[in-house]
Scaffold this motif. Structure first.
Motif, PDB file in Angstrom:
ATOM      1  N   PRO A   1       0.727  -1.220  -0.027  1.00  0.00           N
ATOM      2  CA  PRO A   1      -0.124   0.053  -0.085  1.00  0.00           C
ATOM      3  C   PRO A   1       0.771   1.375  -0.101  1.00  0.00           C
ATOM      4  CG  PRO A   1      -0.924  -1.572   1.499  1.00  0.00           C
ATOM      5  CD  PRO A   1       0.262  -2.143   1.133  1.00  0.00           C
ATOM      6  N   ALA A   2       1.929   1.342   0.683  1.00  0.00           N
ATOM      7  CA  ALA A   2       2.908   2.499   0.781  1.00  0.00           C
ATOM      8  C   ALA A   2       3.280   2.763  -0.851  1.00  0.00           C
ATOM      9  CB  ALA A   2       4.045   2.311   1.609  1.00  0.00           C
ATOM     10  N   ASN A   3       3.673   1.766  -1.499  1.00  0.00           N
ATOM     11  CA  ASN A   3       4.057   1.988  -2.925  1.00  0.00           C
ATOM     12  C   ASN A   3       2.777   2.548  -3.765  1.00  0.00           C
ATOM     13  OD1 ASN A   3       6.810   1.315  -2.581  1.00  0.00           O
ATOM     14  ND2 ASN A   3       6.688  -0.642  -3.070  1.00  0.00           N
ATOM     15  N   ALA A   4       1.872   1.878  -3.448  1.00  0.00           N
ATOM     16  CA  ALA A   4       0.662   2.223  -4.248  1.00  0.00           C
ATOM     17  C   ALA A   4       0.126   3.716  -3.996  1.00  0.00           C
ATOM     18  CB  ALA A   4      -0.474   1.576  -3.917  1.00  0.00           C
ATOM     19  N   ALA A   5       0.466   4.200  -2.771  1.00  0.00           N
ATOM     20  CA  ALA A   5       0.343   5.607  -2.404  1.00  0.00           C
ATOM     21  C   ALA A   5       1.210   6.432  -3.158  1.00  0.00           C
ATOM     22  CB  ALA A   5       0.278   5.770  -0.799  1.00  0.00           C
ATOM     23  N   ARG A   6       2.459   5.856  -3.051  1.00  0.00           N
ATOM     24  CA  ARG A   6       3.751   6.698  -3.806  1.00  0.00           C
ATOM     25  C   ARG A   6       3.372   6.881  -5.281  1.00  0.00           C
ATOM     26  NH1 ARG A   6       9.976   4.663  -3.327  1.00  0.00           N
ATOM     27  NH2 ARG A   6      10.850   6.789  -4.306  1.00  0.00           N
ATOM     28  N   LEU A   7       2.662   5.861  -6.096  1.00  0.00           N
ATOM     29  CA  LEU A   7       2.445   5.809  -7.359  1.00  0.00           C
ATOM     30  C   LEU A   7       1.539   6.970  -7.695  1.00  0.00           C
ATOM     31  CD1 LEU A   7       2.676   5.157 -10.111  1.00  0.00           C
ATOM     32  CD2 LEU A   7       1.014   3.523  -9.830  1.00  0.00           C
ATOM     33  N   HIS A   8       0.304   7.044  -6.888  1.00  0.00           N
ATOM     34  CA  HIS A   8      -0.652   7.986  -6.774  1.00  0.00           C
ATOM     35  C   HIS A   8      -0.184   9.557  -6.591  1.00  0.00           C
ATOM     36  CE1 HIS A   8      -5.067   9.395  -6.789  1.00  0.00           C
ATOM     37  NE2 HIS A   8      -4.744  10.144  -5.694  1.00  0.00           N
ATOM     38  N   THR A   9       0.776   9.562  -5.736  1.00  0.00           N
ATOM     39  CA  THR A   9       1.273  10.873  -5.637  1.00  0.00           C
ATOM     40  C   THR A   9       2.064  11.429  -6.776  1.00  0.00           C
ATOM     41  OG1 THR A   9       1.410  10.523  -3.107  1.00  0.00           O
ATOM     42  CG2 THR A   9       2.951  12.247  -4.042  1.00  0.00           C
ATOM     43  N   ALA A  10       2.738  10.525  -7.118  1.00  0.00           N
ATOM     44  CA  ALA A  10       3.504  10.573  -8.677  1.00  0.00           C
ATOM     45  C   ALA A  10       2.734  11.062  -9.787  1.00  0.00           C
ATOM     46  CB  ALA A  10       4.393   9.490  -8.921  1.00  0.00           C
ATOM     47  N   LEU A  11       1.540  10.513  -9.789  1.00  0.00           N
ATOM     48  CA  LEU A  11       0.746  11.009 -10.899  1.00  0.00           C
ATOM     49  C   LEU A  11       0.342  12.140 -10.696  1.00  0.00           C
ATOM     50  CD1 LEU A  11      -1.316   7.480 -11.268  1.00  0.00           C
ATOM     51  CD2 LEU A  11       0.527   8.252 -12.612  1.00  0.00           C
ATOM     52  N   LEU A  12      -0.184  12.417  -9.526  1.00  0.00           N
ATOM     53  CA  LEU A  12      -0.546  13.851  -9.270  1.00  0.00           C
ATOM     54  C   LEU A  12       0.273  14.808  -9.226  1.00  0.00           C
ATOM     55  CD1 LEU A  12      -2.824  13.096  -5.808  1.00  0.00           C
ATOM     56  CD2 LEU A  12      -3.567  13.564  -8.240  1.00  0.00           C
TER      57      LEU A  12
END
Length: 286
Positions: free
Chosen positions: A262-273
């Motif tokens: 989940p931490a990497n999933a949140a990291r990807l979402h932040t990168a997209l934003l």
């Protein structure tokens, strides 16, 4: 009658699903970039007696702006959706930069899936049954693919099509985790599905001798599209009860693997934003 949106709906598994559901009395919206293939799908729908239930949307989802526009158009025309199949993919043997400055595989295989899922979530949540998003070709627990967090679009590293594709597959797994985490109170189920080696038209984009070798391997080992469609349709017809699930060739994959962190999933979402505002704007901030 259900309404099902399928990106990549004019080729391979996407087309197989579209025809299966049209023949079964459902409404299908197929999204694809080739008007010729879209026309053939619509003519086949007429032959099946389903012409009035078939819709083709021509769109190059390698454009973030077009992905956003398609999501908005479909949400407006279909305020209630039962299923979204994310199957759009194109193998790029060389680096292609889009007009928005994005690497094309990343834009099509990763960003468009996020934009469509977020943009159509409202319509899915209104479904009378259990709404479902099914993302095709996520890695689904295979220990392959590396997230290059400092270079997600491979701007600095030499372009290697296989490496870029596998990172996209890994990112698709994380998109599912992110969606389930951020929308935990919602009704929409998110399913990651890897069908394995399927005989599709992907070989047309390969260079020789790889094209010939891949065709030969497909003839020997790949499962036909008709056989691959069945397990996918089963998950769409009877979605799992869990907010997120993953399957490899029909077999469940445990979500406690590091590939679903989940931490990497949140990291990807932040990168997209963090992408430039004109390249990425989907209303999910905050």
């Amino acid at each position: 009658m259900r309404t099902i949106v399928i990106t990549g709906g004019t080729d391979g598994i996407g087309r197989g699903l579209a025809l299966r559901y049209l023949a079964g009395g459902e409404r299908v919206v197929a999204v694809g970039s080739d008007p010729g293939k879209g026309g053939r799908l619509l003519r086949e729908a007429v032959r099946l007696g389903a012409g009035e239930r078939a819709e083709f949307v021509q769109a190059d989802l390698g454009s973030a702006a077009r992905s956003r526009a398609v999501a908005a158009e479909l949400a407006d025309r279909h305020p209630v959706l039962d299923a979204l199949v994310l199957g759009a993919y194109r193998y790029n043997p060389r680096r292609i930069r889009t007009a928005e400055g994005l690497e094309q595989t990343f834009a099509l295989y990763v960003l468009s899936r996020h934009l469509l899922a977020e943009g159509l979530r409202g319509s899915l949540e209104r479904a009378p049954g259990t709404p479902v998003i099914l993302s095709l070709c996520g890695v689904g627990g295979i220990t392959a693919g590396t997230m290059r967090w400092d270079d997600l679009q491979h701007e600095r590293a030499p372009y290697r099509a296989g490496r870029v594709t596998m990172q996209g597959a890994r990112a698709n797994d994380l998109l599912g985790v992110s969606f389930a985490e951020r929308h935990a109170g919602g009704r929409t189920r998110y399913v990651l599905y890897n069908p394995g080696f399927v005989a599709t038209g992907m070989t047309q984009s390969l260079r020789q001798p790889m094209r010939g070798l891949t065709k030969a391997m497909a003839a020997l080992f790949a499962q036909p599209v008709d056989r691959a469609v069945g397990p996918v349709a089963a998950l769409l017809d009877d979605p799992p009860t869990e907010p997120l699930s993953a399957f490899l060739r029909g077999r469940p994959v445990r979500l406690d693997r590091p590939e679903f962190d989940p931490a990497n999933a949140a990291r990807l979402h932040t990168a997209l934003l963090s992408l430039p505002g004109e390249a990425f704007r989907d209303g999910t901030r905050g």
